[in-house]
Design an enzyme around this catalytic site. Sequence first.
Site, PDB file in Angstrom:
ATOM      1  N   ARG A   1       0.879  -1.181   0.000  1.00  0.00           N
ATOM      2  CA  ARG A   1       0.000   0.000   0.000  1.00  0.00           C
ATOM      3  C   ARG A   1       0.910   1.222   0.000  1.00  0.00           C
ATOM      4  O   ARG A   1       1.559   1.507   1.006  1.00  0.00           O
ATOM      5  CB  ARG A   1      -0.877  -0.030   1.264  1.00  0.00           C
ATOM      6  CG  ARG A   1      -2.064   0.919   1.212  1.00  0.00           C
ATOM      7  CD  ARG A   1      -2.691   1.088   2.576  1.00  0.00           C
ATOM      8  NE  ARG A   1      -1.806   1.851   3.444  1.00  0.00           N
ATOM      9  CZ  ARG A   1      -1.851   1.833   4.783  1.00  0.00           C
ATOM     10  NH1 ARG A   1      -2.721   1.086   5.416  1.00  0.00           N
ATOM     11  NH2 ARG A   1      -1.010   2.563   5.490  1.00  0.00           N
TER      12      ARG A   1
ATOM     13  N   HIS B   1      -3.769   4.771   4.583  1.00  0.00           N
ATOM     14  CA  HIS B   1      -4.996   3.967   4.496  1.00  0.00           C
ATOM     15  C   HIS B   1      -6.075   4.719   3.721  1.00  0.00           C
ATOM     16  O   HIS B   1      -6.726   4.181   2.838  1.00  0.00           O
ATOM     17  CB  HIS B   1      -5.488   3.619   5.904  1.00  0.00           C
ATOM     18  CG  HIS B   1      -6.828   2.985   5.893  1.00  0.00           C
ATOM     19  ND1 HIS B   1      -7.013   1.698   5.443  1.00  0.00           N
ATOM     20  CD2 HIS B   1      -8.060   3.459   6.204  1.00  0.00           C
ATOM     21  CE1 HIS B   1      -8.318   1.408   5.505  1.00  0.00           C
ATOM     22  NE2 HIS B   1      -8.963   2.465   5.960  1.00  0.00           N
TER      23      HIS B   1
ATOM     24  N   TYR C   1       3.738   5.798  10.127  1.00  0.00           N
ATOM     25  CA  TYR C   1       4.175   4.562  10.786  1.00  0.00           C
ATOM     26  C   TYR C   1       4.841   3.588   9.815  1.00  0.00           C
ATOM     27  O   TYR C   1       5.372   2.569  10.230  1.00  0.00           O
ATOM     28  CB  TYR C   1       2.960   3.885  11.454  1.00  0.00           C
ATOM     29  CG  TYR C   1       1.756   3.810  10.531  1.00  0.00           C
ATOM     30  CD1 TYR C   1       1.647   2.790   9.588  1.00  0.00           C
ATOM     31  CD2 TYR C   1       0.762   4.787  10.569  1.00  0.00           C
ATOM     32  CE1 TYR C   1       0.579   2.745   8.716  1.00  0.00           C
ATOM     33  CE2 TYR C   1      -0.317   4.744   9.705  1.00  0.00           C
ATOM     34  CZ  TYR C   1      -0.405   3.723   8.771  1.00  0.00           C
ATOM     35  OH  TYR C   1      -1.458   3.684   7.902  1.00  0.00           O
TER      36      TYR C   1
HETATM   37  C1  LIG Z   1     -15.113  -5.849  10.289  1.00  0.00           C
HETATM   38  C2  LIG Z   1     -14.363  -4.558  10.237  1.00  0.00           C
HETATM   39  N1  LIG Z   1     -13.420  -4.282  11.173  1.00  0.00           N
HETATM   40  C3  LIG Z   1     -12.736  -3.104  11.135  1.00  0.00           C
HETATM   41  C4  LIG Z   1     -12.999  -2.181  10.170  1.00  0.00           C
HETATM   42  C5  LIG Z   1     -12.223  -0.850  10.127  1.00  0.00           C
HETATM   43  N2  LIG Z   1     -11.264  -0.879   9.040  1.00  0.00           N
HETATM   44  C6  LIG Z   1     -11.579  -0.407   7.817  1.00  0.00           C
HETATM   45  S1  LIG Z   1     -10.346  -0.654   6.705  1.00  0.00           S
HETATM   46  C7  LIG Z   1      -9.350  -1.369   7.866  1.00  0.00           C
HETATM   47  C8  LIG Z   1      -7.995  -1.905   7.487  1.00  0.00           C
HETATM   48  C9  LIG Z   1      -8.116  -2.857   6.343  1.00  0.00           C
HETATM   49  O1  LIG Z   1      -6.878  -3.444   6.074  1.00  0.00           O
HETATM   50  P1  LIG Z   1      -6.774  -4.558   4.979  1.00  0.00           P
HETATM   51  O2  LIG Z   1      -7.858  -5.553   5.097  1.00  0.00           O
HETATM   52  O3  LIG Z   1      -5.387  -5.059   5.017  1.00  0.00           O
HETATM   53  O4  LIG Z   1      -7.052  -3.766   3.613  1.00  0.00           O
HETATM   54  P2  LIG Z   1      -6.203  -2.535   3.010  1.00  0.00           P
HETATM   55  O5  LIG Z   1      -6.891  -1.289   3.467  1.00  0.00           O
HETATM   56  O6  LIG Z   1      -4.824  -2.661   3.508  1.00  0.00           O
HETATM   57  O7  LIG Z   1      -6.299  -2.715   1.543  1.00  0.00           O
HETATM   58  C10 LIG Z   1      -9.987  -1.431   9.099  1.00  0.00           C
HETATM   59  C11 LIG Z   1      -9.397  -2.000  10.315  1.00  0.00           C
HETATM   60  C12 LIG Z   1     -14.010  -2.506   9.212  1.00  0.00           C
HETATM   61  N3  LIG Z   1     -14.303  -1.666   8.216  1.00  0.00           N
HETATM   62  N4  LIG Z   1     -14.661  -3.684   9.256  1.00  0.00           N
END
Ligand SMILES: Cc1ncc(C[n+]2csc(CCOP(=O)(O)OP(=O)(O)O)c2C)c(N)n1
Length: 316
Positions: free
Chosen positions: A236, A240, A248
């Site tokens: 990434r 985010h 970080y």
């Molecule tokens: C069930 C759930 N838990 C927490 C969140 C909050 N949240 C949104 S995106 C995210 C990180 C996602 O990381 P990843 O799955 O690795 O996808 P990336 O954004 O890195 O593509 C979190 C913790 C959520 N949307 N849904």
Amino acid sequence: MTTEPLKLYYYMKLARECDTAILRLYRQGKILGGAYTGTGNEATAVGSASVLEPRDYLFPLHRDLGAHLVKGQTLRNIFLQQLGRRDSLTGGRDGTGHYADPALRIYGNVSHLAAMIPVAVGAALAAKIRREDAVAISFIGDGGSNVGDFHEGLNMAAVLKLPFVLIIENNQYAYSTPASRQFAAKRLSDRAAGYGIPGVTIDGTDVLAVADACRLAVESARRGGGPSLIESVTMRMQGHSASDDAAYVPPALLEEWRKKDPIDRLERMLLAECVLTAERKAGMEAEIASAIRLAVGEAEANPYPPPGDAGLGVYA
Ligand SMILES: Cc1ncc(C[n+]2csc(CCOP(=O)(O)OP(=O)(O)O)c2C)c(N)n1
Ligand SMILES: [Mg+2]
């Protein structure tokens, strides 16, 4: 199928330029809510969607704008949706990729990570019952792959031998949590064995490798071979969301991955093979810039939905 290398290159560049425009609109205060980019994920999003047929079901995630575009979504619809305007696919009720376009068989994500996996498995089950010869393809992040829905969905797809492909986009981080704090498995694709299905780990910065792996998985699913799990490893390259500066992430890690940029990688290859020329590249860039300018202009000219419509289409 859209698997010619030059087309893949075009779509990856289009996705990145759309992301750049989305970030600009966000910084101008024109996007309400969050803005997410797929920088570093273009090869995964574009390569995977490139092997799909119009009858296949696409369940993209928040880094997969390239997949929407390859599946046929218009820039006009993308920017109407990003800007929450009246004529967007959600009638201005939501933003980002949170929309469905049944005509194109695109079912965008909701916020709840992994919640769309069982929905995609349901689409695969429906396709099998209706003998549609269609495959459902869905994506999940490294972080989202630890949510219970991942297990329930994949297990059901495996038991019922459904035409389903799940791609884990392992981009090293889930918000600020590094992969090392998320799972103890060596490879996320190793989980496939627990479901009795094939699993592979691929270089997610190589669009041709992504397309090859996805073609095999989709062909197997179409032949009745059941689901596959693909772990696509990438990085990434931005925060985010637009509100996260990703302080970080160690700069050296980003530097290392920048050398593997999916667009630069394919560009070097296409230039070396004379499939791409400097002139053709400049023409493509001008065409992309003007198409995005037009779509953003159209979306900005579109009104917000009338407040009286807020209750329409609301369940309960
Ligand atoms: C069930 C759930 N838990 C927490 C969140 C909050 N949240 C949104 S995106 C995210 C990180 C996602 O990381 P990843 O799955 O690795 O996808 P990336 O954004 O890195 O593509 C979190 C913790 C959520 N949307 N849904
Ligand atoms: Mg992640």
